[in-house]
Design a protein around this motif. Structure first.
Motif, short mmCIF file in Angstrom:
data_model
loop_
_atom_site.label_atom_id
_atom_site.label_comp_id
_atom_site.label_asym_id
_atom_site.label_seq_id
_atom_site.Cartn_x
_atom_site.Cartn_y
_atom_site.Cartn_z
N ILE A 236 0.85 -1.19 0.00
CA ILE A 236 0.00 0.00 0.00
C ILE A 236 0.88 1.24 0.00
N ASP A 237 0.61 2.15 -0.89
CA ASP A 237 1.39 3.38 -0.97
C ASP A 237 0.78 4.41 -0.02
N PHE A 238 1.34 4.52 1.16
CA PHE A 238 0.79 5.45 2.15
C PHE A 238 1.17 6.90 1.84
N THR A 239 2.00 7.12 0.83
CA THR A 239 2.25 8.50 0.40
C THR A 239 1.09 9.03 -0.43
N ASP A 240 0.23 8.14 -0.91
CA ASP A 240 -0.99 8.51 -1.63
C ASP A 240 -2.15 8.31 -0.66
N ALA A 241 -2.51 9.37 0.04
CA ALA A 241 -3.48 9.25 1.14
C ALA A 241 -4.81 8.71 0.67
#
Length: 376
Positions: A236-241
Motif C-alpha cells: 500500500i502506498d501510504f504517500t498517496d493518502a
C-alpha cells in the motif's frame, strides 16, 4: 562527562523515574533523542489505571496535576457490531478506575516537575559499552559520550541499552494499526460522532477491528487494527493518502456507514503503525550498573497497559534506589524480579482474556479493555 544516574529516553517511564528520584533528593540526567518537548505530537488519550499508573503518579507527588488534565466522560465505552448494532453502551458514571488523559499533557506535567536541565534534548544514543565495575558509557550520534555508574534504558522498543543485558529484539506481532483523525466531528461527521459516543468505540471482528476515541474539542481519533503481514501493508502506498484510505476501507466492505466513515472521512492522511513485541516473559540475568524499564524491557502489542507499566516501573525503580542509598545493586536486585513478574502477569492475563467473553454481550473481553496506545 560523568553522572551518577543516567536515563536514556524522556518518555513517560523515564520521566517518572527522574521525578521520583528528584522527590527523594537523588539527581539524574535524562537524555532524549527528540530536539525539544514539542518536536513531535505525543499521541492520543491514555487511560491511567488506579492499580499501576496512578500509583506511579502518587509516588511522584503529582496526583493533583493529574486530576486537572482528566477528560471527564471519556471512560464511556460503546461496542458495536459491524452492522452498527449496539452490543454494549456503558456510560462513564465517574466511578471507573481508568480516567483518560492526553498523553502530551501527562508528559508536560512530568517535564514540568523536574529541575531545569534534567532533560538533555537532542541526544540520540548510538551505542553503549561496559567499562567494568558496573560502569557504562553511552555514545551519542553527535559523537559525545557520557559515563555513568547507573544506566537505565527507558528508550523504548528499539532500545540502545538493551544489548548490554539481552540479545532479544522485537518481532512483528502480526497486527498493524492505521490511524486518522476526524475534526469538529459533531458538526462535520455527525454519524461517526454519534457512533463513537462520549468515550471509546470498539467495533470488533476477526482479524479487523475499528477503535475510536473522542478526544478534546470534538476530535475523533480512529485506530483501524488489521491482522495482516508486513508485506501486505508494504504493498500500500501510504504517500498517496486517498489510495491508501480506499484500500484500508475495502477491508470493511459491508460494514455500517457510520463505522466506515471513521476511515473514509478522515481529515488527516492515514498513518501506518506496525505493532512489535519482545518475547513473552523477557528477562535477563543481573548485570551490574544497568537496567531497563517500560517497552525497552517488556514491549508487547498494545493492550492498554504499556504506558501504565512503564510509569510504575519508573516509580518502583526510583523508590528502590531511594531505599538503598549507596547500594545500586541491592536496589536493582529488588526492582527487576518484581518488574519481570508484573509484565509477565499482564501478558498471561491478556492471553487468557483473548479466549474469554464479557458476560454482558459475548464480546471478547480483551477487545473491550484494549485501548490502542501511541509511540510504539
Amino acid at each position: 562527562m560523568h553522572t551518577p544516574v543516567t536515563i536514556i529516553g524522556a518518555g513517560l517511564g523515564g520521566l517518572t523515574l527522574a521525578r521520583v528520584l528528584h522527590v527523594h533528593g537523588i539527581p539524574a540526567t535524562v537524555y532524549e533523542a527528540e530536539s525539544s518537548p514539542t518536536a513531535r505530537t505525543q499521541g492520543g488519550l491514555l487511560d491511567i489505571h488506579d492499580y499501576n499508573g496512578q500509583l506511579a503518579l502518587k509516588a511522584a507527588g503529582l496526583m493533583d496535576e493529574f486530576h486537572a488534565i482528566v477528560l471527564e466522560g471519556r471512560q464511556a465505552v460503546r461496542v458495536l457490531d459491524r452492522d452498527g448494532t449496539v452490543l454494549l453502551d456503558k456510560a462513564d458514571d465517574g466511578t471507573g478506575g481508568r480516567p483518560e488523559v492526553p498523553r502530551g499533557e501527562l508528559r508536560r506535567i512530568l517535564l514540568g516537575s523536574l529541575p531545569a536541565g534534567t532533560v538533555r534534548w537532542g541526544h540520540k544514543a548510538g551505542g553503549t559499552r561496559a567499562l567494568g565495575e558496573g560502569r557504562h558509557e553511552v555514545t551519542f550520534t553527535d559523537g559525545t559520550t557520557v559515563e555513568t555508574s547507573l544506566l537505565v534504558g527507558a528508550d523504548g522498543a528499539w532500545s540502545r541499552v538493551r544489548p548490554l543485558l539481552s540479545t532479544a529484539t522485537p518481532e512483528y506481532a502480526g497486527t498493524s494499526s492505521v490511524e486518522t483523525y476526524l475534526f469538529d466531528a459533531d458538526t462535520r461527521h455527525p454519524a461517526a460522532a454519534k457512533a463513537v459516543g462520549g468515550g471509546m468505540l470498539i467495533a470488533p471482528a476477526p482479524g479487523r477491528d475499528i477503535f475510536a476515541h473522542r478526544e478534546s474539542g470534538g476530535t475523533l481519533h480512529t485506530y483501524v487494527a488489521l491482522s495482516r503481514s508486513q508485506d501486505w501493508f508494504a504493498a500500500i502506498d501510504f504517500t498517496d493518502a486517498a489510495a491508501a484510505t480506499a484500500r484500508i476501507a475495502r477491508e470493511f466492505d459491508g460494514w455500517a456507514p457510520e463505522l466506515t466513515a471513521l476511515i473514509t472521512e478522515g481529515d488527516t492522511a492515514p498513518v501506518l503503525r506496525p505493532f512489535y513485541a519482545l518475547p513473552a516473559g523477557h528477562r535477563w540475568d543481573r548485570v551490574p550498573g544497568v537496567t531497563l524499564l517500560g517497552d525497552a524491557a517488556h514491549l508487547a502489542a498494545p493492550n492498554g497497559e504499556g504506558a501504565n507499566l512503564a510509569m510504575l516501573d519508573g516509580a518502583e525503580l526510583g523508590a528502590a534506589l531511594a531505599a538503598s542509598p549507596g547500594d545500586v545493586e541491592a536496589a536493582l536486585a529488588e526492582y527487576e524480579p518484581a518488574m519481570f513478574a508484573r509484565s509477565a502477569e499482564v501478558v498471561a492475563f491478556e492471553g487468557a482474556e483473548a479466549h474469554g467473553t464479557d458476560f454482558e454481550n459475548d464480546t471478547p473481553r480483551a477487545l473491550i479493555k484494549m485501548i490502542t496506545e501511541q509511540g510504539r
